[in-house]
Scaffold this active site. Structure first.
Site, short mmCIF file in Angstrom:
data_model
loop_
_atom_site.label_atom_id
_atom_site.label_comp_id
_atom_site.label_asym_id
_atom_site.label_seq_id
_atom_site.Cartn_x
_atom_site.Cartn_y
_atom_site.Cartn_z
N ASP A 60 8.42 -9.80 3.31
CA ASP A 60 9.42 -9.06 2.74
C ASP A 60 10.67 -9.36 3.12
O ASP A 60 11.13 -9.14 4.25
CB ASP A 60 9.05 -7.57 2.80
CG ASP A 60 9.91 -6.39 1.79
OD1 ASP A 60 10.72 -7.08 1.14
OD2 ASP A 60 9.51 -5.28 1.98
N HIS B 114 6.82 -9.14 -9.41
CA HIS B 114 8.04 -8.81 -8.64
C HIS B 114 9.01 -9.58 -8.36
O HIS B 114 10.15 -9.32 -8.75
CB HIS B 114 7.47 -7.95 -7.27
CG HIS B 114 8.62 -7.52 -6.27
ND1 HIS B 114 9.35 -6.50 -6.59
CD2 HIS B 114 9.26 -8.18 -5.32
CE1 HIS B 114 10.20 -6.01 -5.61
NE2 HIS B 114 10.21 -7.18 -4.78
#
Lengths: 414, 414
Positions: A228, A322
């Protein structure tokens, strides 16, 4: 400016550095590793190791700490509401006291004479303290005419499930350190200094990787297991400064605007998805973060190819992946520096984990950073089905203070 | 036994060790540093540093991990109640699954095939998983005749303010690691494995020093700032094994009994006491933990002289000083190995910190360890005015499992 680095920056104009204080060594760490992924840069191998406690980030400087430095192992967030009786003078006294204590603790000194020695033996452990001002502060302190337009309330986003009691606040304090006792002690010092001036509104506690937990620097993982932060802007990017740091109003020049979101992850649903489904939702391989468009030889930093198709003509990055939705949002020039932490606060009454991401994004202007990105993500991101935004706040994070000054001085005395 | 250390123990018979796995290095850490204070022994300077993630404590062994190893930076405690439908066979299946997953994670491997890679890049980071059995387990599993007498309910102590919802439990799991994501991930794996067999009853989360936060190993401090654990028994003590590890019943030989107490500290009152008052209440200097009976040249390990007086004939260690009352309790031979963690769970509704000590004491028999000590402390210790025991539990912590076996096997299949 006193306390500033004399090391050539070579990192996009960042001027802050951490100093390994033992035996007078002065090894630059922090800035070049950055919140954009790597826990420590190649310049900074000693940030992990026997010097972990001694590593310090000077409090004074052109920027506040805790924005571009690597996320520490432990973070404490606290929001406060100014008491009605405090006013502008009381606010100035609070900020002066907070800055003085933070500067001493960041240097590894007691917060004050006769301070209670709770973390005496530990060094500052890369302690940073960051202060922010919420929209409500300005009226209460008689400074309504100086409220930045950028502090306008965030719009409501589809799917928001915000708890007002854990959102907003007149003041925000972020304390980060690589040792939990150091962080908690600093938080308690700052809470004590607020007594009679500002009332705690909410507290949150999170974590990131302990230095040395991975054998080499790499982008961190969140509680979903996703790598991330791959596409976080880097100080070496030509537009880094313009994207992250504000130019105004006057007293905010060199500051930043922080959007905070407590994002609970619906981990029980996520964890039962097969790996390939998880990867399709994100658009990256889970093992190493490589984009699904890149084939087996791709690595985390391989550029995402949104047009790539498999032999059947199917997009390798799904329409609602995403990375695709986030990339589309960014095409308009939106950029923000994310510096999040994981949280795990036990179980909810239904037995599901009360866990997820303490998301923080820093930008020059939320209307060109977080807001357009989240508007797209909330509508089109397949990942959103596994997330609940439960709290939200927006703070103006003023520039740093020079030695002898305090954070917010340009506002209070300008 | 497979998985056991081949390093000469030299530490009172402890056989477990942590191995720095990188590049095949095999440097013993852990046992000699011990829960009794030092975070890492002189043998183990590399426990902090780039190898932090790679440091591992083998799951299999004569003892369970997480008892004599140094307290890790992060701990998760979870208690479970066995479901009525589970029974003896279900319990055996749960313990088998838990042990297998714990062994794999402690070795730095995924908990299972296709596991979700949440902490993939981090090494085990000295992960330990410890399992305990509460008194209620035995009836539910049809094993009432094998319940140890040592699991008899603890007596009520003066001042106890126990919350039943956060006390007791049929099963206890302790997860510790020097990286929070590693610990939280392991906890979630174990929670998931319990689904349909045991229901979570309470969770608690705590912290101890991050390796490297202090420049040299020393006894840790609690949230009061006290050096805490000076007189913990050491493996080199001749009676260490007899004090800490049980000899029976049969299936518990080599196990230990763990008393857990969530002890909230009334920090707002404590922090406003002058330093000399704090030191009188404890009986030690706050700066370095030296006993007040020892004069300016005393150090932390200087033996306490309970008879020493100042020139006016006043006892240097006050009648109600913590070290005096604890020492008196210990004169009867009581000994326990303390391995506590700090907790900070935010603020209570009245604004005071919900913070203190996750106290754990391991002993061969609670009736000769924790119980007599706490009976004296609760009545006569000046420190008790600043503490609230809010939760309590007692668990039988079985011996470790050999490779291929599982914790509790001697009970379930014996």
């Amino acid at each position: 400016m006193s306390g500033q680095s004399t090391t050539p920056a070579g990192s996009g104009g960042l001027s802050r550095r951490a100093v390994l204080g033992g035996a007078g060594a002065g090894l630059a760490v922090g800035a070049a590793g950055g919140a954009w992924g790597g826990r420590a840069s190649a310049q900074a191998p000693a940030a992990a190791g026997p010097g972990l406690g001694a590593a310090r980030v000077p409090f004074h400087g052109a920027r506040q700490g805790g924005i571009t430095e690597p996320a520490q192992a432990r973070v404490e967030w606290a929001a406060f509401d100014l008491l009605a009786s405090t006013g502008r003078d009381g606010l100035a006294a609070l900020l002066r006291g907070w800055s003085a204590a933070a500067a001493r603790m960041a240097a590894g000194e007691p917060a004050a004479e006769g301070e209670n020695q709770i973390a005496l033996d530990a060094g500052p452990s890369s302690l940073t303290v960051t202060f922010g001002f919420g929209a409500g502060l300005f009226d209460k302190a008689g400074l309504a005419d100086r409220r930045p337009a950028a502090l306008a309330a965030l719009p409501a986003f589809p799917g928001d499930a915000l708890d007002p009691a854990r959102s907003d606040g007149d003041l925000w304090v972020q304390v980060g350190a690589d040792d939990a006792l150091v962080a908690v002690h600093a938080l308690r010092v700052l809470l004590r200094l607020a007594t009679g001036l500002a009332a705690p509104r909410w507290l949150m506690s999170g974590f990131a990787r302990t230095p040395g937990a991975t054998p080499h620097p790499m982008t961190g993982r969140n509680l979903m297991g996703q790598v991330d932060g791959t596409n976080n802007p880097r100080p070496s990017d030509p537009d880094f400064e313009a994207a992250v740091f504000a130019t105004g109003p006057d007293w905010m020049a060199g500051g930043s605007y922080a959007v905070l979101r407590r994002i609970r992850m619906l981990l029980e649903g996520w964890d039962t998805l097969p790996l390939d489904k998880q990867e399709r939702i994100i658009g990256r391989r889970k093992s190493d973060g490589a984009p699904l468009s890149g084939g087996p030889g791709a690595v985390e930093r391989t550029p995402v190819d949104l047009a790539a198709t498999d032999p059947d003509g199917v997009l390798r990055i799904a329409p609602d992946a995403h990375v695709r939705v986030a990339a589309a949002a960014s095409n308009g020039g939106a950029a923000m520096l994310r510096r999040g932490f994981s949280f795990h606060d036990g179980l909810l009454p239904d037995g599901s984990p009360d866990a997820g991401l303490l998301f923080a994004a820093y930008q020059a202007d939320p209307a060109r950073g977080f807001v357009p990105v989240q508007q797209r993500l909330a509508r089109g991101d397949g990942l959103s089905r596994y997330l609940r935004h439960e709290a939200s706040a927006l703070f103006a994070v003023p520039p740093g203070a020079p030695a002898g000054g305090y954070v917010g001085q340009q506002l209070l005395e300008g």
